[in-house]
Design an enzyme around this catalytic site. Structure first.
Site, PDB file in Angstrom:
ATOM      1  N   GLU A  18       0.927  -1.080  -0.061  1.00  0.00           N
ATOM      2  CA  GLU A  18       0.182  -0.113   0.037  1.00  0.00           C
ATOM      3  C   GLU A  18       0.847   1.316  -0.006  1.00  0.00           C
ATOM      4  O   GLU A  18       1.879   1.335   0.546  1.00  0.00           O
ATOM      5  CB  GLU A  18      -0.776  -0.167   1.314  1.00  0.00           C
ATOM      6  CG  GLU A  18      -1.601   1.434   1.555  1.00  0.00           C
ATOM      7  CD  GLU A  18      -2.259   1.408   2.844  1.00  0.00           C
ATOM      8  OE1 GLU A  18      -3.055   0.510   3.337  1.00  0.00           O
ATOM      9  OE2 GLU A  18      -1.848   2.008   3.659  1.00  0.00           O
ATOM     10  N   THR A  49      -3.966   4.690  -0.731  1.00  0.00           N
ATOM     11  CA  THR A  49      -4.857   5.197   0.045  1.00  0.00           C
ATOM     12  C   THR A  49      -5.820   6.542  -0.219  1.00  0.00           C
ATOM     13  O   THR A  49      -5.342   7.158  -1.013  1.00  0.00           O
ATOM     14  CB  THR A  49      -4.060   5.534   1.458  1.00  0.00           C
ATOM     15  OG1 THR A  49      -3.113   6.417   1.384  1.00  0.00           O
ATOM     16  CG2 THR A  49      -3.541   4.188   2.223  1.00  0.00           C
ATOM     17  N   HIS A  94      -8.557   3.070  -2.361  1.00  0.00           N
ATOM     18  CA  HIS A  94      -9.253   3.055  -1.224  1.00  0.00           C
ATOM     19  C   HIS A  94     -10.549   4.083  -1.352  1.00  0.00           C
ATOM     20  O   HIS A  94     -10.164   5.130  -1.967  1.00  0.00           O
ATOM     21  CB  HIS A  94      -8.616   3.450   0.045  1.00  0.00           C
ATOM     22  CG  HIS A  94      -7.472   2.374   0.416  1.00  0.00           C
ATOM     23  ND1 HIS A  94      -6.826   2.489   1.407  1.00  0.00           N
ATOM     24  CD2 HIS A  94      -7.041   1.146  -0.383  1.00  0.00           C
ATOM     25  CE1 HIS A  94      -5.792   1.292   1.373  1.00  0.00           C
ATOM     26  NE2 HIS A  94      -5.936   0.520   0.288  1.00  0.00           N
ATOM     27  N   GLY A 125     -13.403   5.187   6.934  1.00  0.00           N
ATOM     28  CA  GLY A 125     -12.669   6.403   7.071  1.00  0.00           C
ATOM     29  C   GLY A 125     -12.664   6.765   8.377  1.00  0.00           C
ATOM     30  O   GLY A 125     -13.482   6.627   9.346  1.00  0.00           O
ATOM     31  N   TYR A 178      -9.913  -6.462  11.787  1.00  0.00           N
ATOM     32  CA  TYR A 178      -9.263  -6.011  12.809  1.00  0.00           C
ATOM     33  C   TYR A 178      -8.858  -7.055  13.669  1.00  0.00           C
ATOM     34  O   TYR A 178      -9.860  -7.313  14.667  1.00  0.00           O
ATOM     35  CB  TYR A 178      -9.847  -4.707  13.787  1.00  0.00           C
ATOM     36  CG  TYR A 178     -10.271  -3.536  12.710  1.00  0.00           C
ATOM     37  CD1 TYR A 178      -9.431  -2.809  12.614  1.00  0.00           C
ATOM     38  CD2 TYR A 178     -11.437  -3.649  11.772  1.00  0.00           C
ATOM     39  CE1 TYR A 178      -9.631  -1.501  11.587  1.00  0.00           C
ATOM     40  CE2 TYR A 178     -11.549  -2.586  10.926  1.00  0.00           C
ATOM     41  CZ  TYR A 178     -10.583  -1.492  10.924  1.00  0.00           C
ATOM     42  OH  TYR A 178     -10.732  -0.448  10.215  1.00  0.00           O
ATOM     43  N   HIS A 182     -11.397  -3.128  16.131  1.00  0.00           N
ATOM     44  CA  HIS A 182     -11.545  -1.687  15.609  1.00  0.00           C
ATOM     45  C   HIS A 182     -11.595  -0.829  16.996  1.00  0.00           C
ATOM     46  O   HIS A 182     -12.395  -1.396  18.006  1.00  0.00           O
ATOM     47  CB  HIS A 182     -12.831  -1.584  14.834  1.00  0.00           C
ATOM     48  CG  HIS A 182     -12.833  -0.247  14.244  1.00  0.00           C
ATOM     49  ND1 HIS A 182     -13.557   0.637  14.936  1.00  0.00           N
ATOM     50  CD2 HIS A 182     -11.972   0.580  13.409  1.00  0.00           C
ATOM     51  CE1 HIS A 182     -13.363   1.987  14.469  1.00  0.00           C
ATOM     52  NE2 HIS A 182     -12.435   1.867  13.459  1.00  0.00           N
ATOM     53  N   LYS A 304       7.587   4.567   2.985  1.00  0.00           N
ATOM     54  CA  LYS A 304       8.940   4.285   3.106  1.00  0.00           C
ATOM     55  C   LYS A 304       9.288   2.749   2.617  1.00  0.00           C
ATOM     56  O   LYS A 304       8.707   1.806   3.632  1.00  0.00           O
ATOM     57  CB  LYS A 304       9.696   4.703   4.429  1.00  0.00           C
ATOM     58  CG  LYS A 304       9.367   6.131   4.663  1.00  0.00           C
ATOM     59  CD  LYS A 304      10.330   6.630   6.035  1.00  0.00           C
ATOM     60  CE  LYS A 304      10.366   7.908   5.807  1.00  0.00           C
ATOM     61  NZ  LYS A 304       9.008   8.726   6.021  1.00  0.00           N
TER      62      LYS A 304
HETATM   63  C1  LIG Z   1      -6.688  -2.066   5.402  1.00  0.00           C
HETATM   64  C2  LIG Z   1      -6.879  -0.858   5.896  1.00  0.00           C
HETATM   65  C3  LIG Z   1      -6.846   0.231   4.993  1.00  0.00           C
HETATM   66  C4  LIG Z   1      -7.331   1.598   5.353  1.00  0.00           C
HETATM   67  N1  LIG Z   1      -7.077   2.647   4.461  1.00  0.00           N
HETATM   68  C5  LIG Z   1      -7.680   3.893   4.606  1.00  0.00           C
HETATM   69  C6  LIG Z   1      -7.604   4.801   3.850  1.00  0.00           C
HETATM   70  O1  LIG Z   1      -6.870   4.926   2.751  1.00  0.00           O
HETATM   71  N2  LIG Z   1      -8.293   6.180   4.284  1.00  0.00           N
HETATM   72  C7  LIG Z   1      -8.756   6.427   5.520  1.00  0.00           C
HETATM   73  O2  LIG Z   1      -9.247   7.354   5.950  1.00  0.00           O
HETATM   74  N3  LIG Z   1      -8.737   5.271   6.279  1.00  0.00           N
HETATM   75  C8  LIG Z   1      -8.316   3.997   6.017  1.00  0.00           C
HETATM   76  N4  LIG Z   1      -8.335   3.176   6.918  1.00  0.00           N
HETATM   77  C9  LIG Z   1      -8.922   3.092   8.305  1.00  0.00           C
HETATM   78  C10 LIG Z   1     -10.314   3.144   8.497  1.00  0.00           C
HETATM   79  O3  LIG Z   1     -10.949   3.917   7.635  1.00  0.00           O
HETATM   80  C11 LIG Z   1     -10.718   3.184   9.921  1.00  0.00           C
HETATM   81  O4  LIG Z   1     -10.118   2.083  10.605  1.00  0.00           O
HETATM   82  C12 LIG Z   1     -12.151   3.314  10.351  1.00  0.00           C
HETATM   83  O5  LIG Z   1     -12.173   3.929  11.370  1.00  0.00           O
HETATM   84  C13 LIG Z   1     -12.914   2.160  10.255  1.00  0.00           C
HETATM   85  O6  LIG Z   1     -13.414   1.747   8.906  1.00  0.00           O
HETATM   86  P1  LIG Z   1     -13.924   0.326   8.569  1.00  0.00           P
HETATM   87  O7  LIG Z   1     -14.233   0.226   7.172  1.00  0.00           O
HETATM   88  O8  LIG Z   1     -13.462  -0.654   9.211  1.00  0.00           O
HETATM   89  O9  LIG Z   1     -15.391   0.773   9.123  1.00  0.00           O
HETATM   90  P2  LIG Z   1     -16.856   0.084   9.352  1.00  0.00           P
HETATM   91  O10 LIG Z   1     -16.583  -1.274   8.977  1.00  0.00           O
HETATM   92  O11 LIG Z   1     -17.646   0.864   9.126  1.00  0.00           O
HETATM   93  O12 LIG Z   1     -16.596  -0.109  11.238  1.00  0.00           O
HETATM   94  C14 LIG Z   1     -16.534   1.184  11.758  1.00  0.00           C
HETATM   95  C15 LIG Z   1     -16.602   0.796  13.509  1.00  0.00           C
HETATM   96  O13 LIG Z   1     -18.236   0.651  13.373  1.00  0.00           O
HETATM   97  C16 LIG Z   1     -18.589  -0.527  14.002  1.00  0.00           C
HETATM   98  N5  LIG Z   1     -19.828  -0.889  12.803  1.00  0.00           N
HETATM   99  C17 LIG Z   1     -19.908  -1.376  11.634  1.00  0.00           C
HETATM  100  N6  LIG Z   1     -21.028  -1.467  11.364  1.00  0.00           N
HETATM  101  C18 LIG Z   1     -21.982  -0.930  12.431  1.00  0.00           C
HETATM  102  C19 LIG Z   1     -23.394  -1.110  12.490  1.00  0.00           C
HETATM  103  N7  LIG Z   1     -24.222  -1.366  11.524  1.00  0.00           N
HETATM  104  N8  LIG Z   1     -23.776  -0.739  13.683  1.00  0.00           N
HETATM  105  C20 LIG Z   1     -22.860  -0.320  14.882  1.00  0.00           C
HETATM  106  N9  LIG Z   1     -21.719  -0.300  14.629  1.00  0.00           N
HETATM  107  C21 LIG Z   1     -20.898  -0.706  13.286  1.00  0.00           C
HETATM  108  C22 LIG Z   1     -17.590  -1.428  13.877  1.00  0.00           C
HETATM  109  O14 LIG Z   1     -17.506  -2.446  14.764  1.00  0.00           O
HETATM  110  C23 LIG Z   1     -16.322  -0.514  13.829  1.00  0.00           C
HETATM  111  O15 LIG Z   1     -16.019  -0.436  15.352  1.00  0.00           O
HETATM  112  C24 LIG Z   1      -7.820   1.623   6.610  1.00  0.00           C
HETATM  113  C25 LIG Z   1      -7.852   0.769   7.496  1.00  0.00           C
HETATM  114  C26 LIG Z   1      -7.474  -0.749   7.025  1.00  0.00           C
HETATM  115  C27 LIG Z   1      -7.472  -1.756   8.053  1.00  0.00           C
END
Ligand SMILES: Cc1cc2nc3c(=O)[nH]c(=O)nc-3n(C[C@H](O)[C@H](O)[C@H](O)COP(=O)(O)OP(=O)(O)OC[C@H]3O[C@@H](n4cnc5c(N)ncnc54)[C@H](O)[C@@H]3O)c2cc1C
Length: 316
Positions: A18, A49, A94, A125, A178, A182, A304
């Site tokens: 990435e 990203t 992403h 995000g 996670y 998370h 990096k």
């Molecule tokens: C591989 C990877 C790449 C990433 N790349 C980026 C990037 O390019 N840009 C960026 O801004 N961020 C990035 N992130 C960070 C990510 O956006 C954050 O970790 C964000 O806080 C959660 O994203 P998610 O898609 O896992 O969210 P979700 O799956 O929506 O989950 C977020 C939280 O809400 C909870 N949840 C989910 N659905 C529900 C529901 N229906 N009701 C109640 N709770 C719920 C989950 O348990 C979790 O605690 C990346 C993370 C990873 C692991």
């Protein structure tokens, strides 16, 4: 080509990584300099990203504050196009919920389809600095599952408005998982439940948050399988390369550093010694994961690639 096809066609663990777009004002050359040395490991795809805009407030001298929008790292889509053109590999943008309403999301997806992008990592995000907790855009998605739903609808030819003879998209959708939960999730079980919802909504593979204890990944995979998640679960790896990482990574990514690693890091006084420990740990992690037949090792370079190259040279 879809990530799931790359994985299906492979007879051994694949390598991918990435990258993050350069800060606004910087050229793309430094990005290429980071990518070039990693191409010898034949990544079938490179992830890029997405960074949403943030806000700051400027004193106007008359007691009023002016809201200023700052986009520090624009360029995700352009970089994807440049990578596909220059390296002839798939680029995986992403796409996040934050900052987009559903119409803007649909238009972004149409752009990506026209560009020939086959895969999207769909994410919620993180909250931006001025938000206490994540706030969806007006008319946008609150959770990644809703974004996945929208992409899946488009894959079935369902656009937001009813159109005649519309062409379905054909995106392979990835989602985040996670192993150490998370940071906002109430508990690991509820986090897993929501991960399953994302897969049921159409996510075809999972990329994990970075971790330093392989056992946590192995346990996570087992738990996923036990609730009926059958899609590939790609481990994400980030070598520790400087003193700042030691406190930043556990805090920002909600991960523990195993005792043996922490003990070694505590002895380090310079970035160079931390990097050495980080690389050795990364090699150990990567070798064990490959031995356990993970489909792919996905490295977070964070701009990096040197440490990633050293690890990959020992493994691929
Ligand atoms: C591989 C990877 C790449 C990433 N790349 C980026 C990037 O390019 N840009 C960026 O801004 N961020 C990035 N992130 C960070 C990510 O956006 C954050 O970790 C964000 O806080 C959660 O994203 P998610 O898609 O896992 O969210 P979700 O799956 O929506 O989950 C977020 C939280 O809400 C909870 N949840 C989910 N659905 C529900 C529901 N229906 N009701 C109640 N709770 C719920 C989950 O348990 C979790 O605690 C990346 C993370 C990873 C692991």
């Amino acid at each position: 080509m879809k990530i799931t096809e790359h994985i299906k066609d492979a007879d051994k663990t694949l390598f991918s990584f990435e990258i993050i777009p350069p800060l606004k004002g910087k050229g793309i050359e430094a990005l290429y300099e980071g990518i070039d040395p990693l191409m010898e490991f034949k990544p079938p795809f490179i992830n890029v990203t997405y960074h949403r805009e943030e806000y700051s407030y400027k004193e106007m001298g008359d007691g009023l504050l002016k809201k200023i929008s700052i986009r520090k790292r624009p360029g995700t889509v352009g970089i994807c196009a440049a990578i596909m053109h220059k390296y002839k590999v798939d680029a995986v943008p992403h796409l996040i919920c934050g900052g987009f309403n559903v119409e803007e999301t649909e238009n972004a997806l149409i752009d990506l389809q026209f560009l020939g992008v086959d895969n999207i990592l769909a994410l919620r995000g993180d909250p931006i600095k001025t938000e206490a907790s994540f706030a969806p855009e007006k008319g946008g998605h609150r959770y990644a599952v809703e974004l996945i739903d929208q992409i899946n609808n488009l894959n079935n030819g369902q656009y937001l408005e009813s159109l005649n003879q519309n062409t379905p998209t054909n995106f392979c959708i990835g989602t985040a998982g996670y192993p150490e939960k998370h940071f906002e999730a109430m508990n690991p079980t509820s986090d897993l439940k929501h991960l399953k919802e994302k897969v049921d909504a159409g996510a075809e593979y999972i990329v994990t948050q970075l971790f330093y204890d392989n056992q946590k990944y192995f346990d996570f995979v087992k738990k996923c399988r036990s609730v009926g998640i059958t899609v590939p679960i790609i481990p994400g790896i980030k070598p520790i390369t400087n003193l700042r990482h030691i406190s930043f990574l556990p805090k920002f990514f909600n991960v523990d550093l195993p005792v043996d690693l922490a003990n070694e890091l505590e002895k380090c006084k310079t970035n160079e010694t931390v990097k050495q420990v980080g690389i050795e740990w990364g090699i150990m992690q990567a070798k064990e994961l490959v031995k356990n037949n993970v489909p792919l090792l996905h490295f977070y370079t964070m701009g990096k690639g040197g440490a990633v190259k050293k690890i990959a040279s020992e493994v691929f």
